[in-house]
Write a protein that holds these residues in place. Sequence first.
Motif, mmCIF file in Angstrom:
data_model
loop_
_atom_site.group_PDB
_atom_site.id
_atom_site.type_symbol
_atom_site.label_atom_id
_atom_site.label_comp_id
_atom_site.label_asym_id
_atom_site.label_seq_id
_atom_site.Cartn_x
_atom_site.Cartn_y
_atom_site.Cartn_z
ATOM 1 N N LEU A 111 28.826 46.251 0.538
ATOM 2 C CA LEU A 111 29.912 45.275 0.522
ATOM 3 C C LEU A 111 30.187 44.713 1.909
ATOM 4 O O LEU A 111 30.551 43.555 2.061
ATOM 5 N N PHE A 112 30.047 45.563 2.927
ATOM 6 C CA PHE A 112 30.408 45.158 4.290
ATOM 7 C C PHE A 112 29.313 45.539 5.282
ATOM 8 O O PHE A 112 29.519 46.396 6.139
ATOM 9 N N PRO A 161 28.245 52.612 -1.720
ATOM 10 C CA PRO A 161 28.340 51.166 -1.905
ATOM 11 C C PRO A 161 29.104 50.415 -0.817
ATOM 12 O O PRO A 161 29.021 49.187 -0.748
ATOM 13 N N ALA A 162 29.856 51.118 0.037
ATOM 14 C CA ALA A 162 30.681 50.411 1.038
ATOM 15 C C ALA A 162 29.808 49.551 1.948
ATOM 16 O O ALA A 162 30.160 48.410 2.279
ATOM 17 N N ASP A 206 28.245 44.142 7.840
ATOM 18 C CA ASP A 206 28.464 43.795 9.248
ATOM 19 C C ASP A 206 29.565 44.614 9.909
ATOM 20 O O ASP A 206 29.857 44.427 11.080
ATOM 21 N N ARG A 207 30.156 45.503 9.147
ATOM 22 C CA ARG A 207 31.236 46.296 9.747
ATOM 23 C C ARG A 207 30.679 47.461 10.571
ATOM 24 O O ARG A 207 29.545 47.884 10.369
#
Lengths: 395, 421
Positions: free
Chosen positions: B173-174, B169-170, B176-177
């Motif tokens: 959530l992000f 799931p990371a 664009d990281r």
Amino acid sequence: MSNLTNNLPVKGMRVVDFSQVLAGPYAATMMAFMGAEVIKIESRTRVDIVKRASPTRFHDINLSKMSITLNIRQPGAVEIVKKLVSISDVVIQNFRPGVMERLGLGYDVLRAVRPDLVMLSLSGFGAEGPERHYSAYAAIFGTMGGLAHITGYPDAPPTEERGPLDLRTGQFVAFAILAAILHRRKTGEGQYIDLAARDGITSLIGDVIMDYTMNQRSQSRKGNLDDFMAPHNCYPCKGQDKWVSIAVKTDEEWEALCNAMGMPELSKDPRFADSFSRWQNQEDLDKIIGGWTSGYTHYEVMHILQKAGVAAVPSFNSEELFKDPHLNERGFIIELEHPELGKRKVFGAPWKFANITPQIKRGPMLGQHNEYVFSELLGFSEGEIAELQEKEVLN
Amino acid sequence: MEHTGVNNSSKALTDIKVLEYAQFVSGPYCTKLLADMGAEVIKIEAPASGDEARTRGPFLGDLPHPEHSGLFLYLNTDKMGITLDPTTSRGKRIFRDLVRWADVLVENYPLGYMKKLRLDFGALKKLNPKLIMASITPFGQSGPYKDYKSYYLNTFHAGGEGYCLPGPPAWLLFPDRPPVKGGGFLGEYDSGLAAANAILFALLAREETGQGEYIDVSQQEVLIGCMRHELGACNDGYIESRASRALPVGGLMQCKDGFVDIIPLEARHWEALMELMGNPSWAKEEKYRWSNFVSQVFGDVEARMQAWQDVNDFIEGWIVKHTKEEIHKASQDRGCPMGPVFTAEEVVSSEQLRVRGYFSEVEHSEAGRFKYPGYPYKFSKTPWRLERPAPLLGQHNEEVYCKRMGYSKEEMVKLRQTGVI
């Protein structure tokens, strides 16, 4: 290198590979790369989950092997396996603990027909203990091994890993088998190896575990960051989802990085004057560096910074790796032709020897070596083979 | 040199003599694998400063001390440790004598360093034609990047795995990281393990040929090797990335006290999970039936994706109300693969690992007594076991220089005074 001097280390050895999914099959593939005759036991009644999901990915993991179809649950199949094992050196299997025994193919049975057999049983958690029956795909032993918890962004959930953890387990499988073979060469003695995938993953983060046993501290996720090096991160580059990793350890490298970015004044900035300051102010630092890298492709950043003596390497994707000039020049990318799958590029063995060229061959088609194994090796007549097919033993 | 030391006769790699001229993780992990399995390993460290791992934590009580680094202590069990500076002419002579003794030499210095010292394979095989030498470097000994500098972060990302981390799931959530590396020094350990495999292959080949071997281990290639299953899909026009890592159903999900990973890949897993969840009524709807998930013909892509999303929401809504402990055993006992995300503490306190005898307690004279992680394999005839702790810096100088190589104690003092050892 001529073939005359190519002394493949396990040439003449025969490996019976019952294993499925990725870890066991990859270990057997490494044995095949180095000369072993690996016979993969497949069956139309027991199709590998990797093959069901993707025949091409299955192929890439099962290179240089042979394939036979044998339904080991059919009457008579057990005797065929025993016959095959009696002329083999190694058995690899990853049924759940107890299944081989129930089939009548436990180590004691197989050792009786091949006293110096090396047999390895691979499972998620091992052959004994309260969790021995737990099923474990790579994601499960990654999480339970402690790796998922320490992989990922500090402020986000942990990170699930799958395939590469299986292949790491495959490296342990190969190591254990090779050690047992060396022991056998010395003593004539075979043995049984019980290998637990989760335990392997934990071994690969031993220092993190030591932090707990020494300091009662459970480390968490650190993203790309290091305990004292900074900058130490991935930075955006030109293009869609393109990144370059940059790591700096010494003041000399830092100065070189500033100069290469055309910002010599930065090296005199007190926020970044020494490694401790750089580490403390790395968020600011990352913004400045990311601003500069965004103007270049990741390859450009690598070449510019490497020329200046700074460690910078793209976070490569698969397409870039297959095309990469370095890997191609090293002969690590090999093109194979498969009758069903067509042309496929695969990667070579993960080591290079001065005098040994690993044999990287295309993977087998289902049952491609039935005739070789059943007729040539095991001596069944055409009639007997037809009968076995009819009774769906060879299936 | 005379053979002394611990009784290793029941171990698989007894009688193999290994010289380690390496630091940090990859080279030392390679020789640790061999040492714990019975090989006799002499580790060479730089006088005064020692292995770089000694300067890395985790330190006992967070007090930096060269004998208190958990990284060093873990990676150097069962080895003898000597100090030697092979850049001095006497040091080179001693190094060459040790090479004459060794079956295997492992080094992980930057490309060209051994050649500069005139201790490259070409020079050393003249002294010992049966020598197996393994060099571990980020990009290998040839090719356009061979001289490129690469720390463990860079090396990991060079292998194609980082680009796929973290998945959901990371990633959701992000998005664009940047990509991240595997936890800890994962890629460095991998290289050590691959090098150990290559060495065992070379030892087997040597039994036939009687000849030595040079092994070039490119860490990038080792890491790519671990990604075959993902990267090869490029041939099919499919580039794996952080965005492509989701499973249709299951994966990493938040529970009451952390995260669990749930992998229902087969119908029987699914049935077990539904049973665990008390056979919820939604699961009886046609579009949420298992056979429809695995079937490519069910609905259009969008409908299928929506069904997957719904199902994951249902499962997650249930999981979040339970603790790891509540559902882990219950799920596995019913036959659904599930594993909690364990911290180091939870790994160390695992009952399963205790039963397997995975941890060994080792007493180190400076750092004290701790549990050390072991190995995944149990051998019926040649069990591995940790025999002794990592060496203190120069701990076996007297043993090696005086007892084995015949230097007198006075000469050893001179060697130390002149900075050779």
